[in-house]
Design an enzyme around this catalytic site. Sequence first.
Site, PDB file in Angstrom:
ATOM      1  N   HIS A 442      57.576  15.600  34.940  1.00 50.63           N
ATOM      2  CA  HIS A 442      56.355  16.068  35.877  1.00 50.63           C
ATOM      3  C   HIS A 442      55.903  17.547  35.439  1.00 50.63           C
ATOM      4  O   HIS A 442      56.618  18.307  34.999  1.00 50.63           O
ATOM      5  CB  HIS A 442      56.311  15.814  37.282  1.00 50.63           C
ATOM      6  CG  HIS A 442      57.628  16.485  37.954  1.00 50.63           C
ATOM      7  ND1 HIS A 442      57.698  17.828  38.242  1.00 50.63           N
ATOM      8  CD2 HIS A 442      58.900  15.968  38.071  1.00 50.63           C
ATOM      9  CE1 HIS A 442      58.970  18.084  38.754  1.00 50.63           C
ATOM     10  NE2 HIS A 442      59.602  16.886  38.557  1.00 50.63           N
ATOM     11  N   HIS A 449      61.076  22.314  43.851  1.00 53.16           N
ATOM     12  CA  HIS A 449      62.276  22.774  44.503  1.00 53.16           C
ATOM     13  C   HIS A 449      61.602  23.901  45.615  1.00 53.16           C
ATOM     14  O   HIS A 449      62.085  24.270  46.640  1.00 53.16           O
ATOM     15  CB  HIS A 449      63.278  23.624  43.637  1.00 53.16           C
ATOM     16  CG  HIS A 449      64.286  22.240  43.250  1.00 53.16           C
ATOM     17  ND1 HIS A 449      64.109  21.588  42.521  1.00 53.16           N
ATOM     18  CD2 HIS A 449      65.753  22.474  43.908  1.00 53.16           C
ATOM     19  CE1 HIS A 449      65.234  20.751  42.413  1.00 53.16           C
ATOM     20  NE2 HIS A 449      66.430  21.334  42.941  1.00 53.16           N
TER      21      HIS A 449
END
Length: 560
Positions: A442, A449
């Site tokens: 992606h 995160h």
Amino acid sequence: MLNKFIESKVASTEKDNNIVRSRNVQNNKIEKNETCENNTSKKEKSDENLKLNKSCDIGPLTPIQCSEKAYNIRTDAAGFQKDLPMPGHPCNGDSGLYPNKIANYSKALPHNELGEVNMSAYNIWLKALTTGNPEMFENIPLGGVRKFANPQGAYAFDLEGPNSHHLTMPVPPNFSSAWMASEMAEDYWRALTRDVPFIEYNTNSLTDEAAYDMSKFSDYRGPKHNGMVTTETLFRGNTLGDLVGPYISQFLCQNVPFGSKTLVQQYRTTVAGKDYMTSYNEWLNIENGVLPSSSGVFDPKPRYIRNGRDLGEWVHGDFTYQTILNACLILLSFGEKALCSENPYLCSKTQTGFITFGAAYILDLIGKSARIALESAWFQKFLVHRRLRPEEFGGRVHNKLIGDASYPINSELLKCKAISKVFNKYGTYLLPMAYPEGSPTHTSYPAGHACIAGAGVTMLKAFFNEDFIIPNSVVASADGLSLIPYSGKPLTIGGELNKLGSNLSLGRDTAGVHWRSDGIEGLKIGEAVAIGILHDFKKTYNEDFKGFCFTKFDGNTIRV
């Protein structure tokens, strides 16, 4: 004879069937009578239960009033989110500037020998993203066996907090800019210094060289001291608390109370000196979506996070909000003194919080906010920016410097000492990766995160006292086999939570899969998601509660 035999069997069967039908009719009558009796009995019991239920409800509101209030709270929250000003979603313009898409993410699609994407495949992918047609996604031509990571998550809606399209981000660096050059140089230096212990940054010649070299970039946006990058500021985040104490947050070091047992934060890591995707053929195969030719080689000893390689491996295998969960459990173990002053139960003589303002509630919100933050990240990743990954940019640098392509890469990067060091070590100018498979499939901006960390850290700051000093602070030894008592400036909950956010966000940079701006801006998106969720929940409490008050990543105090 055979026909007569068959006819005889049919007649016999029909006789048996008539007997069965007769018995079934009788049984049905019996069952019908029993059902009528049972239904009468059940109705009488239901009426009795209804009377009992009505008499047992002692709350300040009737059930109908409760339903109406809940409806109003939900519609008010939805109306608030709906009426927010709709922001624009600008991009850096690189997609239109470079028709061959050299500045955009294309991993997993087919590429030519230069690592430039096949435009027919790219346009099919882009059309699927534009239309949102689920069937069209199934027709995207892949270059190998790796699949895209949930692009349709970009269209998801939620019932709490802001919708993803209501949040916006600054434009990321342009492909040819000095800002982009500084971020790529930082990733090269992070790769070269992965095995240097954080505790030795001030004395190691390689980190000293990295700090000196990064100071030369005209648009480097990491922290500095007196206008210079130093070994004290090298690779750190930009939030309050990032420059205080050890590089690694206490929430990644201290023991975690985990129900009836204690988790010691020593983790599996990979062996020193082992990097990946430094061979051009391997790099090109992986950009095409081919599986890596080798797998990670692990250290037989678990270690505390003591260098960039350990941190990169931690954010490689963690589940979504694992680190935030651990931090929450540590904070809860500190007791009531660590709770924020706004908690309505701190002064209660007869009550404690649990499903509201207590452990169950806080644990729920950090998980809830993590997933919703990812929805906002996916919207930006796939439908707005589609920023290329550092490993893809490394291929552009390599082909530029060996003379196979003419890309507008900023000269500040091409003069960076880290690039020549990488070439001398590996024979290519590719970015050495910590993971055999390189980045996920992606796009890069923002970092997932970072969005999770921003949301989770913000939730924790809303419930805990940011000024509370963390007891028994420690730092990992150079070999990661033990913890050493820390004796510097006191470390607070607020500062160490901010640092935790930066560790999670920029640890992915150390692995080579993200840029600094992916992490810095991702934290802010996650923060905005958490604030939106807290806003939606503020009217759901019965307690006398004046609102959440905490410090944002930019240093400003907010009350929700």
